[in-house]
Motif scaffolding. Structure first.
Motif, PDB file in Angstrom:
ATOM      1  N   SER A   1     -12.621  10.680   7.972  1.00  0.00           N
ATOM      2  CA  SER A   1     -13.183   9.607   7.154  1.00  0.00           C
ATOM      3  C   SER A   1     -12.378   9.462   5.868  1.00  0.00           C
ATOM      4  O   SER A   1     -11.693  10.391   5.433  1.00  0.00           O
ATOM      5  N   PHE A   2     -12.496   8.277   5.261  1.00  0.00           N
ATOM      6  CA  PHE A   2     -11.711   7.988   4.054  1.00  0.00           C
ATOM      7  C   PHE A   2     -12.534   7.133   3.098  1.00  0.00           C
ATOM      8  O   PHE A   2     -13.349   6.312   3.518  1.00  0.00           O
ATOM      9  N   ARG A   3     -12.285   7.338   1.793  1.00  0.00           N
ATOM     10  CA  ARG A   3     -12.825   6.447   0.776  1.00  0.00           C
ATOM     11  C   ARG A   3     -11.761   5.426   0.424  1.00  0.00           C
ATOM     12  O   ARG A   3     -10.624   5.776   0.118  1.00  0.00           O
ATOM     13  N   PHE A   4     -12.152   4.149   0.444  1.00  0.00           N
ATOM     14  CA  PHE A   4     -11.231   3.069   0.089  1.00  0.00           C
ATOM     15  C   PHE A   4     -11.735   2.361  -1.160  1.00  0.00           C
ATOM     16  O   PHE A   4     -12.924   2.057  -1.288  1.00  0.00           O
ATOM     17  N   ASN A   5     -10.832   2.085  -2.081  1.00  0.00           N
ATOM     18  CA  ASN A   5     -11.133   1.309  -3.281  1.00  0.00           C
ATOM     19  C   ASN A   5     -10.881  -0.159  -2.961  1.00  0.00           C
ATOM     20  O   ASN A   5      -9.749  -0.545  -2.641  1.00  0.00           O
ATOM     21  N   VAL A   6     -11.911  -0.992  -3.074  1.00  0.00           N
ATOM     22  CA  VAL A   6     -11.786  -2.382  -2.647  1.00  0.00           C
ATOM     23  C   VAL A   6     -10.822  -3.174  -3.528  1.00  0.00           C
ATOM     24  O   VAL A   6     -10.329  -4.226  -3.124  1.00  0.00           O
ATOM     25  N   GLY A   7     -10.528  -2.661  -4.724  1.00  0.00           N
ATOM     26  CA  GLY A   7      -9.605  -3.359  -5.611  1.00  0.00           C
ATOM     27  C   GLY A   7      -8.153  -3.107  -5.296  1.00  0.00           C
ATOM     28  O   GLY A   7      -7.276  -3.816  -5.806  1.00  0.00           O
ATOM     29  N   TYR A   8      -7.869  -2.093  -4.462  1.00  0.00           N
ATOM     30  CA  TYR A   8      -6.477  -1.725  -4.189  1.00  0.00           C
ATOM     31  C   TYR A   8      -6.139  -1.666  -2.696  1.00  0.00           C
ATOM     32  O   TYR A   8      -4.965  -1.568  -2.339  1.00  0.00           O
ATOM     33  N   ALA A   9      -7.146  -1.692  -1.831  1.00  0.00           N
ATOM     34  CA  ALA A   9      -6.904  -1.400  -0.424  1.00  0.00           C
ATOM     35  C   ALA A   9      -6.571  -2.615   0.431  1.00  0.00           C
ATOM     36  O   ALA A   9      -6.232  -2.458   1.604  1.00  0.00           O
ATOM     37  N   ASP A  10      -6.675  -3.815  -0.100  1.00  0.00           N
ATOM     38  CA  ASP A  10      -6.397  -5.008   0.715  1.00  0.00           C
ATOM     39  C   ASP A  10      -4.891  -5.247   0.760  1.00  0.00           C
ATOM     40  O   ASP A  10      -4.359  -6.159   0.138  1.00  0.00           O
ATOM     41  N   ALA A  11      -4.203  -4.391   1.529  1.00  0.00           N
ATOM     42  CA  ALA A  11      -2.742  -4.474   1.650  1.00  0.00           C
ATOM     43  C   ALA A  11      -2.368  -4.468   3.125  1.00  0.00           C
ATOM     44  O   ALA A  11      -2.836  -3.602   3.883  1.00  0.00           O
ATOM     45  N   PRO A  12      -1.543  -5.399   3.570  1.00  0.00           N
ATOM     46  CA  PRO A  12      -1.164  -5.443   4.992  1.00  0.00           C
ATOM     47  C   PRO A  12      -0.581  -4.130   5.491  1.00  0.00           C
ATOM     48  O   PRO A  12      -0.812  -3.744   6.648  1.00  0.00           O
ATOM     49  N   GLU A  13       0.165  -3.433   4.632  1.00  0.00           N
ATOM     50  CA  GLU A  13       0.779  -2.169   5.050  1.00  0.00           C
ATOM     51  C   GLU A  13      -0.274  -1.132   5.423  1.00  0.00           C
ATOM     52  O   GLU A  13      -0.061  -0.312   6.335  1.00  0.00           O
ATOM     53  N   LEU A  14      -1.423  -1.149   4.728  1.00  0.00           N
ATOM     54  CA  LEU A  14      -2.482  -0.192   5.020  1.00  0.00           C
ATOM     55  C   LEU A  14      -3.054  -0.415   6.408  1.00  0.00           C
ATOM     56  O   LEU A  14      -3.199   0.532   7.198  1.00  0.00           O
ATOM     57  N   PHE A  15      -3.368  -1.651   6.733  1.00  0.00           N
ATOM     58  CA  PHE A  15      -3.974  -1.949   8.042  1.00  0.00           C
ATOM     59  C   PHE A  15      -2.969  -1.732   9.169  1.00  0.00           C
ATOM     60  O   PHE A  15      -3.332  -1.234  10.236  1.00  0.00           O
ATOM     61  N   GLU A  16      -1.706  -2.038   8.942  1.00  0.00           N
ATOM     62  CA  GLU A  16      -0.680  -1.809   9.946  1.00  0.00           C
ATOM     63  C   GLU A  16      -0.513  -0.309  10.189  1.00  0.00           C
ATOM     64  O   GLU A  16      -0.307   0.140  11.320  1.00  0.00           O
ATOM     65  N   PHE A  17      -0.610   0.481   9.109  1.00  0.00           N
ATOM     66  CA  PHE A  17      -0.495   1.934   9.260  1.00  0.00           C
ATOM     67  C   PHE A  17      -1.595   2.460  10.172  1.00  0.00           C
ATOM     68  O   PHE A  17      -1.335   3.261  11.086  1.00  0.00           O
ATOM     69  N   PHE A  18      -2.834   2.056   9.962  1.00  0.00           N
ATOM     70  CA  PHE A  18      -3.923   2.567  10.798  1.00  0.00           C
ATOM     71  C   PHE A  18      -3.797   2.060  12.245  1.00  0.00           C
ATOM     72  O   PHE A  18      -4.101   2.786  13.178  1.00  0.00           O
ATOM     73  N   ARG A  19      -3.352   0.843  12.400  1.00  0.00           N
ATOM     74  CA  ARG A  19      -3.142   0.350  13.774  1.00  0.00           C
ATOM     75  C   ARG A  19      -2.075   1.155  14.493  1.00  0.00           C
ATOM     76  O   ARG A  19      -2.153   1.404  15.700  1.00  0.00           O
ATOM     77  N   SER A  20      -1.070   1.627  13.732  1.00  0.00           N
ATOM     78  CA  SER A  20       0.034   2.376  14.345  1.00  0.00           C
ATOM     79  C   SER A  20      -0.386   3.757  14.785  1.00  0.00           C
ATOM     80  O   SER A  20       0.293   4.375  15.607  1.00  0.00           O
ATOM     81  N   LEU A  21      -1.504   4.280  14.275  1.00  0.00           N
ATOM     82  CA  LEU A  21      -1.955   5.608  14.675  1.00  0.00           C
ATOM     83  C   LEU A  21      -2.415   5.647  16.128  1.00  0.00           C
ATOM     84  O   LEU A  21      -2.469   6.719  16.733  1.00  0.00           O
TER      85      LEU A  21
END
Length: 472
Positions: A452-472
């Protein structure tokens, strides 16, 4: 030997602008130094010469020169004048601080993350973007402080804190039906110090306390540092698991229960009214104190229950802060509790740190009374709710499961259900791709089964973040 003095030094000074002449002179000279037009070791015109050549007062030149001395750009030599200081690459390179390669653990989250600027996507950080804060209101408050008499800016403040601010805090709590007198309120150096003062005043090593699980990572560290036996109460979407709370309280007879009633860090969840009543009933049955860490109250909803108001501060100790709605750098928090207990906590505060910075408390008071804070909070709430809704949807598309539906606030808690990697292993991989994550085990007393992870809504809306999790 010093280089010859430059004979003709001209600065472009504008007298019909908001910028003070002192800053114009200092900035103009700084540009000449940085551009190489004034070289290391070169002597600047005397104060009188520069003042006469530009039609300005000598005191203006003196103040500008002293500013540049403070910046390390000039050297002042008694009886000789002011000289350009040596710069990197001319008289040996200056030492450059290079932080070591980080290890993603709780120590890093508690300290180094605040200073490490190497990774651009801070998806797991614990503060809001500066552009989302009320910077104009803060600047206005700063200007009012500067214009106030000097006697108000020196000396120690009151042990309980700045009285007008404490009166505003009492009024704020009154809006939530908590009737509190000013001598029941004391200010602290942020909510973290407030929690520490409560721990130091009311517990001894070996005492048993309960906390939200997952919960505030700093609090976990503080409780363990105090030598306390720490037991976790599972967090659920509607607050805490009250059946488990009752079972644990009956079995362990805890001294205190530390909990967050509104938009908890890290899960972003809030108590329901039913949960609040059951927690207070359990506290009454088993005789433990409830410490309500309520720093996100202004970001919550009008229907969110306040334990302190329901209890009337009989068994609840209330902790608040202004770091999330004004500025984290001000470090102004507070405690509201019974009178006798307030005096005990103030004694602990004075022993450890003396008074707080009254200048910071005056700044907060000015921000709260200058007329824009309420509208700022309304705008911030809408911004956070929209950002959280968007983030939850994108995390779900990337394969994570949000813990609860969007309610606003700073944080979203989400789980990667079928991952064979631990949260720390995933966080280490993310760091190598320029992404800071906050793994869930930082916030748990024991390592969780799922990542599990805590995400800060002010900083987490980045395409690189979602692509990273999809790549897992």
């Amino acid at each position: 030997m010093a280089k010859p003095q430059r004979q003709a030094l001209q600065l472009d000074l504008q007298r019909n602008t908001a910028a003070r002449l002192v800053e114009q002179v200092a900035d103009g000279l700084a540009q000449l130094i940085e551009g190489g037009e004034l070289r290391s070791g070169e002597r600047l015109p005397s104060v009188r010469q520069l003042a006469e050549s530009h039609g300005i007062g000598a005191s203006t030149v003196v103040e500008a020169y002293e500013q540049l001395v403070a910046r390390g750009m000039l050297l002042a030599r008694r009886g000789a004048g002011f000289f350009v200081a040596a710069r990197a690459g001319q008289n040996g390179a200056r030492a450059v601080f290079t932080p070591h390669e980080p290890v993603i653990d709780s120590a890093w989250l508690l300290s180094e993350m605040f200073a490490d600027e190497r990774v651009p996507i801070k998806a797991g950080c614990g503060w809001l973007p500066g552009k989302w804060l009320n910077d104009e209101g803060l600047h206005q408050a700063e200007r009012r402080i500067i214009r106030s008499p000097g006697a108000q800016q020196v000396g120690y403040g009151h042990p309980f804190g700045y009285a007008p601010l404490r009166q505003l805090i009492a009024q704020f709590l009154g809006h939530w039906a908590l009737d509190v007198a000013i001598d029941q309120v004391l200010t602290t150096h942020g909510a973290t110090q407030a929690l520490d003062l409560v721990i130091r005043t009311m517990t001894q090593p070996g005492d048993t306390v309960m906390i939200d699980d997952p919960g505030y990572c700093n609090l976990i560290a503080m409780l363990r540092l105090a030598g306390l036996n720490v037991i976790g109460v599972p967090r659920v979407p509607g607050g805490v698991d009250t059946d488990m709370l009752e079972t644990l309280a009956r079995a362990h007879q805890p001294k205190m229960f530390f909990t967050t009633s509104v938009l908890q860090n890290p899960t972003g969840t809030s108590y329901t009214p039913a949960c609040a009543m059951r927690v207070l009933q359990s506290a009454e049955r088993h005789g433990f104190w409830v410490v309500e860490d309520d720093i996100f109250r202004e970001l919550g909803q009008a229907t969110d229950p306040m334990l302190a108001a329901l209890d009337g501060l009989q068994r609840v100790i209330y902790v608040g802060s202004y770091s999330k709605t004004i500025a984290p750098s001000l470090r102004v928090g507070y405690v509201a509790c019974q009178r006798d207990l307030a005096r005990q906590i103030v004694h602990t505060k004075m022993v450890l740190t003396l008074t707080n910075s009254e200048i910071n408390e005056r700044l907060v008071h000015n921000v709260l009374t200058e007329g824009h804070h309420r509208r700022h909070v309304q705008t911030l709430n809408a911004t956070l709710l929209n950002a959280q809704s968007t983030l939850n949807a994108k995390l779900a598309e990337a394969g994570l499961t949000p813990f609860t539906a969007a309610r606003g606030g700073m944080f979203t808690w989400a789980t990667l259900e079928d991952s064979k990697l631990s949260a720390r292993e995933i966080a280490d991989r993310a760091r190598q791709k320029g992404i800071w994550l906050a793994p869930g085990d930082f916030f748990h007393l024991a390592a969780p089964e799922k990542a599990s992870f805590r995400f800060n809504v002010g900083y987490a809306d980045a395409p690189e973040l979602f692509e990273f999790f999809r790549s897992l």
